[in-house]
Scaffold this motif. Structure first.
Motif, PDB file in Angstrom:
ATOM      1  N   GLU A 132      -6.751  -6.773  -6.806  1.00  0.00           N
ATOM      2  CA  GLU A 132      -7.215  -5.735  -5.893  1.00  0.00           C
ATOM      3  C   GLU A 132      -7.455  -6.275  -4.491  1.00  0.00           C
ATOM      4  O   GLU A 132      -7.844  -5.533  -3.586  1.00  0.00           O
ATOM      5  N   VAL A 153       6.688   2.715  -0.002  1.00  0.00           N
ATOM      6  CA  VAL A 153       5.508   1.869   0.161  1.00  0.00           C
ATOM      7  C   VAL A 153       5.583   1.086   1.466  1.00  0.00           C
ATOM      8  O   VAL A 153       6.655   0.934   2.053  1.00  0.00           O
ATOM      9  N   ASP A 202       2.601  -1.935  -9.595  1.00  0.00           N
ATOM     10  CA  ASP A 202       1.213  -2.205  -9.237  1.00  0.00           C
ATOM     11  C   ASP A 202       0.569  -3.115 -10.289  1.00  0.00           C
ATOM     12  O   ASP A 202       0.327  -2.699 -11.424  1.00  0.00           O
ATOM     13  N   SER A 254       0.864  -1.179   0.000  1.00  0.00           N
ATOM     14  CA  SER A 254       0.000   0.000   0.000  1.00  0.00           C
ATOM     15  C   SER A 254       0.899   1.227   0.000  1.00  0.00           C
ATOM     16  O   SER A 254       2.069   1.161   0.376  1.00  0.00           O
ATOM     17  N   GLN A 285      -1.364   4.982   2.768  1.00  0.00           N
ATOM     18  CA  GLN A 285      -2.523   4.404   3.460  1.00  0.00           C
ATOM     19  C   GLN A 285      -3.660   4.029   2.508  1.00  0.00           C
ATOM     20  O   GLN A 285      -4.828   3.963   2.910  1.00  0.00           O
ATOM     21  N   SER A 286      -3.322   3.753   1.263  1.00  0.00           N
ATOM     22  CA  SER A 286      -4.325   3.289   0.315  1.00  0.00           C
ATOM     23  C   SER A 286      -4.683   1.846   0.610  1.00  0.00           C
ATOM     24  O   SER A 286      -4.041   1.176   1.434  1.00  0.00           O
ATOM     25  N   GLN A 287      -5.700   1.347  -0.082  1.00  0.00           N
ATOM     26  CA  GLN A 287      -6.075  -0.057   0.058  1.00  0.00           C
ATOM     27  C   GLN A 287      -4.917  -0.931  -0.413  1.00  0.00           C
ATOM     28  O   GLN A 287      -4.372  -0.728  -1.497  1.00  0.00           O
ATOM     29  N   SER A 288      -4.537  -1.919   0.384  1.00  0.00           N
ATOM     30  CA  SER A 288      -3.433  -2.793   0.003  1.00  0.00           C
ATOM     31  C   SER A 288      -3.866  -3.729  -1.116  1.00  0.00           C
ATOM     32  O   SER A 288      -5.012  -4.194  -1.150  1.00  0.00           O
ATOM     33  N   HIS A 289      -2.939  -3.992  -2.052  1.00  0.00           N
ATOM     34  CA  HIS A 289      -3.235  -4.886  -3.171  1.00  0.00           C
ATOM     35  C   HIS A 289      -1.935  -5.405  -3.772  1.00  0.00           C
ATOM     36  O   HIS A 289      -0.851  -5.127  -3.270  1.00  0.00           O
ATOM     37  N   ASN A 332      -6.421  -7.995  -0.756  1.00  0.00           N
ATOM     38  CA  ASN A 332      -5.344  -7.680   0.182  1.00  0.00           C
ATOM     39  C   ASN A 332      -4.497  -8.899   0.546  1.00  0.00           C
ATOM     40  O   ASN A 332      -3.684  -8.838   1.472  1.00  0.00           O
ATOM     41  N   HIS A 347       2.907  -5.667   3.141  1.00  0.00           N
ATOM     42  CA  HIS A 347       2.013  -6.369   4.054  1.00  0.00           C
ATOM     43  C   HIS A 347       2.239  -7.873   3.953  1.00  0.00           C
ATOM     44  O   HIS A 347       2.899  -8.361   3.029  1.00  0.00           O
TER      45      HIS A 347
END
Length: 423
Positions: free
Chosen positions: A71, A121, A50, A32, A35-39, A73, A124
């Motif tokens: 998309e 970045v 990405d 991420s 603090q965007s949506q993790s993907h 997580n 996760h």
């Protein structure tokens, strides 16, 4: 040859010398930014690319991929598509990044949004881990530990060269590199004490391991042969499977590790595919006595992956304390999976399997402080003037690994974690 593994490939993206992530790697991870949506993403040099953005732009047309698969997580849905799909995607990403290919390079707006500096970045945990199994498959490690407690004549237990010994660990406490954790607490009993006592672990240890992740399920009651095992193994991460040695000594009889192992296990954030490691397979050791038929295998299944461990005391520079290699395994991953399922145990997508501590034949290649300091009798001097028998509060332990040949270096990044005082 798998197209993406071609050692002649060069990328139009700048790849620093000795990078873990050349164009021949194409690992998979979850990231991420801001603090965007993790993907999902891959890595090239010091850039994170990405995958969701590339998929949305139509650059993966022709590969059977669900619209939102990148998309998510975790990588679980992608891995469940199978290794054939993952191989096609790796080949396609490699094609897009290759010198002379302008499909992505000339797409300025997409490049601006899809490439991110690794330093900018957050990585996760790459997979949801339904189940975790830890093996005990390095003969040198098993011999060292057995020698400490039973003497060299009885170092290996009678079953050790007949089965890949393992136990079911705790999946929920597997965390990604960079996650600090508190020193565990529990019961311990000193040799000269009549009763156990409770408090923080005094003998905190790292364990240098690799772990593989499955991408295919077998039905309950069905087994996976050594010939079939590769179809189930998606890729590998570096694993630091921490141990509280004093807690373990008191609790492990008769059922094995419990609180000594379930407080934290750290993994590197990039999953390096088994496909990417295929060029680095080597012969394993001769197995004597001969194994039972279900554990026999034909292909090379050991991996020549150089591993290192460093300790950074709080406020001080890191110091390498171990240099080992994944090839120092007695039991290989095919045998581990075949044994795990021979009784009908069902594997799930995202299940993780630790190799067990990886120790080489020299003292400098031992994969734990228990061995490196030989139960604390040989403290390791540190650059800051201190010494280590085991890991202290404030220490950061860093593990790295890479395979290299024919000018190609395939690495895993690092797994690191700082030890905080017990709560």
């Amino acid at each position: 040859m798998i197209k993406a593994n071609n050692p002649e490939l060069k990328s139009w993206v700048s790849v620093p010398e000795n990078s873990d992530f050349p164009i021949q790697n194409i690992p998979f991870g979850i990231f991420s930014v801001n603090q965007s949506q993790s993907h999902a993403a891959t890595a090239i040099g010091d850039q994170v690319l990405d995958l969701a953005a590339l998929h949305s732009a139509g650059l993966f047309n022709g590969i059977d991929l669900p619209a939102n698969v990148f998309e998510q997580n975790t990588l679980n849905d992608f891995m469940a598509l199978g290794k054939k799909t993952a191989r096609a995607l790796r080949d396609r990403v490699s094609e897009l990044l290759s010198e002379g290919n302008t499909e992505l390079k000339s797409y300025d707006a997409l490049c601006e949004s899809a490439f991110h500096n690794m330093a900018d970045v957050e990585m996760h945990l790459p997979v949801h881990v339904p189940n975790y199994t830890d093996f005990y498959s390095s003969e040198q490690h098993a011999f060292n530990v057995g020698t400490m407690f039973r003497g060299p004549e009885n170092a290996l237990m009678p079953n050790w060269k007949h089965i890949p010994v393992g136990y079911h660990g705790r999946a929920s406490s597997i965390v990604v590199s960079g996650t600090p954790f508190h020193r565990p607490k529990g019961q311990t009993k000193a040799d000269d004490a009549n009763q156990p006592s409770f408090g923080p672990c005094r003998l905190l240890d790292f364990e240098l391991e690799m772990a593989y992740i499955t991408c295919k399920e077998n039905q309950l009651g069905d087994s996976v042969s050594t010939e079939e095992a590769e179809d189930y193994i998606f890729g590998f991460v570096i694993l630091n499977d921490w141990s509280a040695r004093d807690i373990q000594k008191w609790e492990y009889v008769p059922l094995g590790p419990f609180l000594a192992k379930n407080f934290a296990s750290h993994v590197s954030p990039w999953v390096v595919t088994m496909d990417a490691l295929k060029p680095f397979t080597v012969e394993g050791p001769e197995q004597d006595p001969e194994v039972l038929s279900y554990l026999k295998y034909d292909e090379k299944t050991h991996f020549d992956v150089k591993l290192e461990v460093a300790i950074a005391p709080d406020g001080s520079e890191e110091q390498t304390v171990s240099n080992s290699n994944f090839k120092h395994m007695y039991w290989n991953v095919r045998q581990q999976l075949a044994h795990h399922t021979v009784n009908g145990c069902n594997m799930q997508v995202g299940d993780m399997y630790g190799s067990g501590t990886i120790s080489g034949p020299e003292e400098s290649a031992y994969g734990s402080m228990l061995e490196l300091s030989w139960r604390g009798t040989k403290p390791l001097p540190m650059k800051d003037g201190s010494e280590r028998k085991f890991i202290q509060d404030g220490d950061t332990v860093i593990m790295r690994g890479h395979a290299e040949q024919n000018g190609v270096r395939i690495g895993f990044g690092e797994v690191k974690a700082k030890v905080l005082p017990a709560k």
